[in-house]
Design a protein around this motif. Structure first.
Motif, PDB file in Angstrom:
ATOM      1  N   LYS A  38       0.939  -1.124   0.060  1.00  0.00           N
ATOM      2  CA  LYS A  38      -0.066   0.035  -0.104  1.00  0.00           C
ATOM      3  C   LYS A  38       0.911   1.078  -0.011  1.00  0.00           C
ATOM      4  N   CYS A  42       0.716   4.079  -3.007  1.00  0.00           N
ATOM      5  CA  CYS A  42       0.378   5.542  -2.635  1.00  0.00           C
ATOM      6  C   CYS A  42       1.388   6.376  -3.222  1.00  0.00           C
ATOM      7  N   ASN A  47       0.040   9.783  -4.257  1.00  0.00           N
ATOM      8  CA  ASN A  47      -0.514  10.093  -2.962  1.00  0.00           C
ATOM      9  C   ASN A  47       0.908   9.775  -2.063  1.00  0.00           C
ATOM     10  N   GLY A  50       0.002  10.076   1.596  1.00  0.00           N
ATOM     11  CA  GLY A  50      -0.583   8.806   2.183  1.00  0.00           C
ATOM     12  C   GLY A  50       0.429   7.839   2.440  1.00  0.00           C
ATOM     13  N   THR A 362      -4.829   8.722 -11.616  1.00  0.00           N
ATOM     14  CA  THR A 362      -4.275   9.335 -10.435  1.00  0.00           C
ATOM     15  C   THR A 362      -5.488  10.360 -10.023  1.00  0.00           C
ATOM     16  N   ASP A 393      -6.322   5.584  -3.463  1.00  0.00           N
ATOM     17  CA  ASP A 393      -5.533   6.714  -3.594  1.00  0.00           C
ATOM     18  C   ASP A 393      -6.029   8.134  -4.304  1.00  0.00           C
ATOM     19  N   GLU A 396      -8.000   9.464  -1.331  1.00  0.00           N
ATOM     20  CA  GLU A 396      -7.226   9.858  -0.267  1.00  0.00           C
ATOM     21  C   GLU A 396      -6.290  11.181  -0.817  1.00  0.00           C
ATOM     22  N   GLY A 397      -5.591  10.719  -2.066  1.00  0.00           N
ATOM     23  CA  GLY A 397      -4.544  11.849  -2.655  1.00  0.00           C
ATOM     24  C   GLY A 397      -5.552  13.171  -2.477  1.00  0.00           C
TER      25      GLY A 397
END
Length: 504
Positions: A38, A42, A47, A50, A362, A393, A396-397
Motif C-alpha cells: 500500500k 500510494c 499520493n 498517504g 490518479t 489513492d 485519499e490523494g
C-alpha cells in the motif's frame, strides 16, 4: 551521490519497478505489519502524503536484519527486488501531513454522489459481481457497459497496448463492442445493484439502432432503477453502420436520438461524445437543445497501432487481420482536456454538467478534468491495469490536496483552470523566461545539451571537466526543452526578462 538530494527521482523509479502484486508477498512477510504494498502504491499513484503517513513513527526497517520482504519480493525472480528498506528510509525523511475534514461529495445532474469517481462504460463495469466489488471498495457510481437490444459477436483477442521504452502501457486499444449480456440480464443487474446499493449511482449506457429502440431502452432502464441514462453516440468500432461514432459525428442523428430517449424517461440524460471529430461543441449543443441534461466526454479515439514487422498485421491480431479500434489510456488525456475546455467555454454549454474521462489514472489526473469544469469523473483503462484498488489513492490523494490548499469541498475546484487558458494570440510574447540550472542537483549526464543542440537552438554547451551545462544567453529562446528532458529535475524556470533586455 546524496540520496536525499535525489530522493524524489529515486523513489519514483523504485516505486515504478514494483509489480503491484495481488496479496503482495512482501507485505505478508513483514514481521512489523507494515502495509508495504500500500505504501508503494500510494507513492506511485501520486499520493505521497498517504505513503508517508503509513510509515510508523519509529521505522522498524532499521532493526530488521533478515529483510524477509526482499526475499519475498517477486521482482527478485526477474532481476533484483524492489529496495523496500531503502525506499522507506528515504520516505521517513519527509514530515507527516495532517488532513483536515474535506467533502468529496458533489451533485451531478441533480444526483448526490459520495465522491466524483465513477467506473466508465466498459468491461470494468459489466455485471453484478464486478460493480458490487467496486462499490464496496469506494467507487461512487458506475456507467454500466452499454446495453442494447442485441448481443454482439465478439472477436478474440480484442485488446492491445502501446509501449515506450520500459513503459509497458502508454496507450491502449480495444475492438470490443457493447455488452455481451442479453437485455434482460442487464436489466436484472440494474435492479439487483440498486436494491443492494441504493446510495450508489447507476448510469445506464444505452445504444439503439432506431428511434424506437432508443425510446424503448430508455423506458426499460428507467423502470429497472437507473439514476442517469448515458447515450452512447461515440463507440468508434461498432460492427454495423449507424451506431456509435457514426451518430456522434452527425448533429441531426444526435438530435433525433436524444429526443427519442427523452420520450422514454424522466431521468437526467448524458450524451457521450466522440473525439473523432473536429468540433465536439456542435453535436454537444445539438444534444442539449434536444433535451440532454449533460455531456460525457471523451470516448475512445479511432486508432491503428503496433504493425508487426514480420506479419505486417497491427494489433490486436485476429487470425491475421485487425480493424480500426478505440484508443485510450494516459496518452489521450491532453486530447480529452482540450475537448472539455472547448465545450466549457462554448456559449450554450458553459453551465452544462460534464462527466469527464480519458486517461485518468490518479487523483491528479482527475483534478485536471475537474479544474477544467467537470463535476464527475469516469475511469476504465487504469482499472484494467491496476484494479479497482486505485480508488483508495484517488480518494485519499484528493483529500490531502484539498486539505493542504485550504479547500473545504471538491466542488470548489470545479472550473478554476478555465480562465487560465486563452487564445494563442493573447499570450504574452514580449519576454523570455530563462532556464535556471541547479548545479548541485545536476549529475552531468548531458541530456539537456543533446536535446538543445539536436532539437532546439544550440544554446547549451557541456563543460569538458565538470560536464555541467553552460548556457549562451544570445541563443536561448526560453523554450525549456532542457527542463523537460532533465532526469533529475535540476532545471527549473528562472528569470523572465523583456526581449529587449536579453543578455549579451
Amino acid at each position: 551521490m546524496n540520496d536525499l538530494l535525489y530522493k524524489e527521482t529515486s523513489l519514483l523509479e523504485e516505486a515504478s519497478g514494483c509489480l503491484l502484486c495481488n496479496e503482495a508477498p512482501c507485505t505478508k512477510a513483514c514481521p512489523y505489519d507494515l502495509e508495504i504494498d500500500k505504501i508503494i502504491r500510494c507513492f506511485r499513484f501520486d499520493n505521497k502524503a498517504g505513503a508517508i503517513n503509513r510509515l510508523k513513527d519509529s521505522l522498524p526497517c532499521k532493526e530488521c536484519k533478515d529483510t524477509p520482504c526482499l526475499s519475498a519480493c517477486l521482482k527478485g525472480k526477474i532481476n533484483t527486488p524492489v529496495p523496500i528498506p531503502d525506499m522507506f528510509a528515504k520516505l521517513s525523511t519527509y514530515e507527516k501531513e495532517g488532513c483536515l475534514e474535506v467533502k468529496l461529495s458533489i451533485d451531478f445532474c441533480g444526483i448526490p454522489c459520495e465522491n466524483p469517481f465513477f467506473l466508465s462504460s466498459s468491461v470494468v463495469g459489466s455485471n453484478y459481481e464486478m460493480v458490487a466489488k467496486a462499490f464496496d471498495m469506494g467507487w461512487a457510481g458506475v456507467a454500466f457497459k452499454t446495453i442494447g437490444t442485441f448481443v454482439p459477436e465478439e472477436v478474440s483477442p480484442r485488446f492491445d497496448a502501446l509501449k515506450k521504452e520500459a513503459l509497458p502501457f502508454v496507450g491502449f486499444k480495444n475492438i470490443e463492442q457493447i455488452s455481451d449480456h442479453t437485455l434482460e440480464e442487464n436489466l436484472s443487474f440494474i435492479r439487483d445493484l440498486k436494491r443492494d446499493y441504493p446510495t450508489k449511482v447507476f448510469v445506464a449506457s444505452i445504444m439503439g439502432q432506431t428511434e424506437e429502440e432508443w425510446t424503448y431502452l430508455a423506458k426499460v432502464v428507467t423502470e429497472a432503477g437507473a439514476d442517469i441514462i448515458e447515450c452512447n453516440f461515440s463507440c468508434p468500432h461498432m460492427a454495423a453502420n449507424g451506431l456509435g461514432s457514426d451518430v456522434g459525428q452527425n448533429p441531426e442523428l444526435v438530435t433525433a436520438f436524444t429526443k427519442a430517449v427523452r420520450k422514454g424517461t424522466h431521468l437526467p440524460i448524458l450524451a457521450k461524445m466522440t473525439p473523432n471529430i473536429g468540433n465536439m461543441e456542435v453535436p454537444a449543443l445539438a444534444a442539449i437543445q434536444a433535451g440532454a441534461d449533460g455531456i460525457a466526454a471523451i470516448n475512445t479515439i479511432k486508432s491503428i497501432m503496433n504493425v508487426d514487422t514480420d506479419t505486417f498485421v497491427s494489433g490486436p491480431f485476429v487470425k491475421g487481420k485487425t480493424s480500426v479500434g478505440g484508443y485510450s489510456g494516459k496518452a489521450v488525456k491532453p486530447i480529452a482536456l482540450r475537448f472539455i475546455h472547448a465545450m466549457k467555454t462554448q456559449e450554450g454549454l458553459t453551465q452544462v454538467p460534464i462527466s469527464g474521462m480519458g486517461g485518468i489514472e490518479t487523483w491528479r489526473d482527475a483534478f485536471e478534468f475537474m479544474a477544467l469544469g467537470c463535476e464527475n469523473i469516469q475511469v476504465t483503462t487504469s482499472v484494467m491495469q491496476y484494479g479497482y484498488r486505485i480508488i483508495d489513492d484517488m480518494i485519499e490523494g484528493m483529500k490531502y490536496y484539498l486539505s493542504s490548499h485550504g479547500y473545504k469541498g471538491i466542488n470548489e475546484i470545479v472550473g478554476k483552470a478555465l480562465a487560465h487558458t486563452i487564445p494563442a494570440d493573447e499570450l504574452e510574447r514580449d519576454s523570455i523566461c530563462y532556464p535556471k540550472f541547479d548545479r548541485n542537483q545536476c549529475v552531468g549526464c548531458g541530456r539537456c545539451y543533446v536535446s538543445c543542440y539536436d532539437g532546439g537552438h544550440q544554446a547549451l554547451k557541456q563543460d569538458d571537466i565538470t560536464r555541467k551545462p553552460i548556457m549562451d544567453g544570445k541563443k536561448c529562446v526560453g523554450c525549456h526543452l532542457c527542463a523537460l528532458v532533465c532526469p533529475v529535475g535540476a532545471i527549473t524556470q528562472g528569470t523572465r526578462v523583456k526581449k529587449a533586455s536579453r543578455p549579451s
